[in-house]
Motif scaffolding. Structure first.
Motif, short mmCIF file in Angstrom:
data_model
loop_
_atom_site.label_atom_id
_atom_site.label_comp_id
_atom_site.label_asym_id
_atom_site.label_seq_id
_atom_site.Cartn_x
_atom_site.Cartn_y
_atom_site.Cartn_z
N GLY A 4 -31.56 -53.46 -24.78
CA GLY A 4 -30.64 -52.75 -23.89
C GLY A 4 -30.87 -53.15 -22.44
N THR A 5 -32.10 -53.27 -22.03
CA THR A 5 -32.44 -53.65 -20.66
C THR A 5 -32.01 -55.09 -20.40
OG1 THR A 5 -34.35 -52.17 -20.73
CG2 THR A 5 -34.30 -53.80 -18.98
N ASN A 6 -32.26 -55.95 -21.39
CA ASN A 6 -31.84 -57.35 -21.23
C ASN A 6 -30.33 -57.45 -21.14
OD1 ASN A 6 -34.41 -58.38 -21.23
ND2 ASN A 6 -34.43 -58.81 -23.41
N ARG A 7 -29.65 -56.64 -21.93
CA ARG A 7 -28.19 -56.67 -21.88
C ARG A 7 -27.68 -56.21 -20.52
NH1 ARG A 7 -23.98 -53.27 -25.56
NH2 ARG A 7 -22.15 -54.43 -24.90
N ILE A 8 -28.28 -55.17 -19.98
CA ILE A 8 -27.89 -54.68 -18.65
C ILE A 8 -28.16 -55.75 -17.60
CG2 ILE A 8 -28.43 -52.99 -16.86
CD1 ILE A 8 -28.92 -50.96 -19.11
N MET A 9 -29.30 -56.39 -17.70
CA MET A 9 -29.64 -57.45 -16.74
C MET A 9 -28.69 -58.63 -16.88
SD MET A 9 -31.92 -56.29 -14.88
CE MET A 9 -32.99 -57.41 -14.08
N ASP A 10 -28.34 -58.99 -18.11
CA ASP A 10 -27.39 -60.08 -18.34
C ASP A 10 -26.02 -59.74 -17.75
OD1 ASP A 10 -29.28 -61.61 -19.61
OD2 ASP A 10 -28.60 -61.10 -21.65
N GLU A 11 -25.58 -58.51 -17.98
CA GLU A 11 -24.30 -58.08 -17.42
C GLU A 11 -24.34 -58.07 -15.89
OE1 GLU A 11 -21.35 -57.42 -18.89
OE2 GLU A 11 -22.25 -58.13 -20.76
N PHE A 12 -25.46 -57.62 -15.34
CA PHE A 12 -25.61 -57.60 -13.89
C PHE A 12 -25.60 -59.02 -13.32
CE2 PHE A 12 -28.25 -57.43 -10.01
CZ PHE A 12 -27.46 -56.56 -9.26
N ALA A 13 -26.29 -59.94 -13.99
CA ALA A 13 -26.32 -61.34 -13.55
C ALA A 13 -24.92 -61.94 -13.62
CB ALA A 13 -27.29 -62.15 -14.39
N LYS A 14 -24.19 -61.62 -14.68
CA LYS A 14 -22.83 -62.12 -14.82
C LYS A 14 -21.95 -61.57 -13.70
CE LYS A 14 -18.95 -62.29 -17.99
NZ LYS A 14 -18.36 -61.83 -19.23
N MET A 16 -22.89 -60.60 -10.72
CA MET A 16 -23.27 -61.23 -9.45
C MET A 16 -22.73 -62.66 -9.37
SD MET A 16 -24.85 -59.20 -7.47
CE MET A 16 -23.80 -57.88 -8.03
N THR A 17 -22.75 -63.37 -10.50
CA THR A 17 -22.21 -64.73 -10.53
C THR A 17 -20.70 -64.71 -10.26
OG1 THR A 17 -23.88 -65.42 -12.11
CG2 THR A 17 -21.95 -66.81 -11.94
N ASP A 18 -20.01 -63.78 -10.88
CA ASP A 18 -18.57 -63.65 -10.64
C ASP A 18 -18.29 -63.27 -9.20
OD1 ASP A 18 -18.17 -64.28 -13.28
OD2 ASP A 18 -17.76 -62.20 -13.92
N ALA A 19 -19.10 -62.38 -8.64
CA ALA A 19 -18.91 -61.97 -7.24
C ALA A 19 -19.14 -63.15 -6.30
CB ALA A 19 -19.84 -60.81 -6.90
N ALA A 20 -20.15 -63.95 -6.59
CA ALA A 20 -20.43 -65.12 -5.74
C ALA A 20 -19.27 -66.11 -5.83
CB ALA A 20 -21.74 -65.78 -6.17
N GLY A 21 -18.72 -66.31 -7.02
CA GLY A 21 -17.58 -67.21 -7.17
C GLY A 21 -16.37 -66.70 -6.41
N ALA A 22 -16.14 -65.40 -6.49
CA ALA A 22 -15.01 -64.82 -5.76
C ALA A 22 -15.21 -64.95 -4.26
CB ALA A 22 -14.84 -63.35 -6.14
#
Length: 86
Positions: A4-14, A16-22
């Motif tokens: 669950g923690t890894n999934r939250i971290m993966d979603e958070f990383a995704k 942040m990556t999307d925000a950086a691209g935007a």
């Protein structure tokens, strides 16, 4: 629980990556708009481009050199003519 923690971290990383691209897309859009506006502004000021300036500068240098050569030829012809009339 670790998955669950890894999934939250993966979603958070995704996220942040999307925000950086935007953010990068917005930056490019702003740069494009700024460059277009700056070019329009410079065109209204009748400012010449560097390449045009250099081309006219080279033409002026060539014309000056030709003018100096013609002045020397005229002076030589006038001296020759003056020597013949004496």
């Amino acid at each position: 629980m670790t998955s669950g923690t890894n999934r939250i971290m993966d979603e958070f990383a995704k996220l942040m990556t999307d925000a950086a691209g935007a953010a990068q897309g917005v930056r490019k859009e702003i740069e494009t708009a700024f460059n277009a506006q700056a070019e329009r502004w410079l065109n209204t000021m009748d400012v010449v481009k560097r390449e045009e300036f250099e081309a006219v500068r080279e033409m002026a240098i060539k014309a000056r050199d030709e003018n100096e050569a013609l002045l020397a030829r005229v002076a030589a012809l006038e001296a020759k003519l003056a020597a013949k009339t004496k």
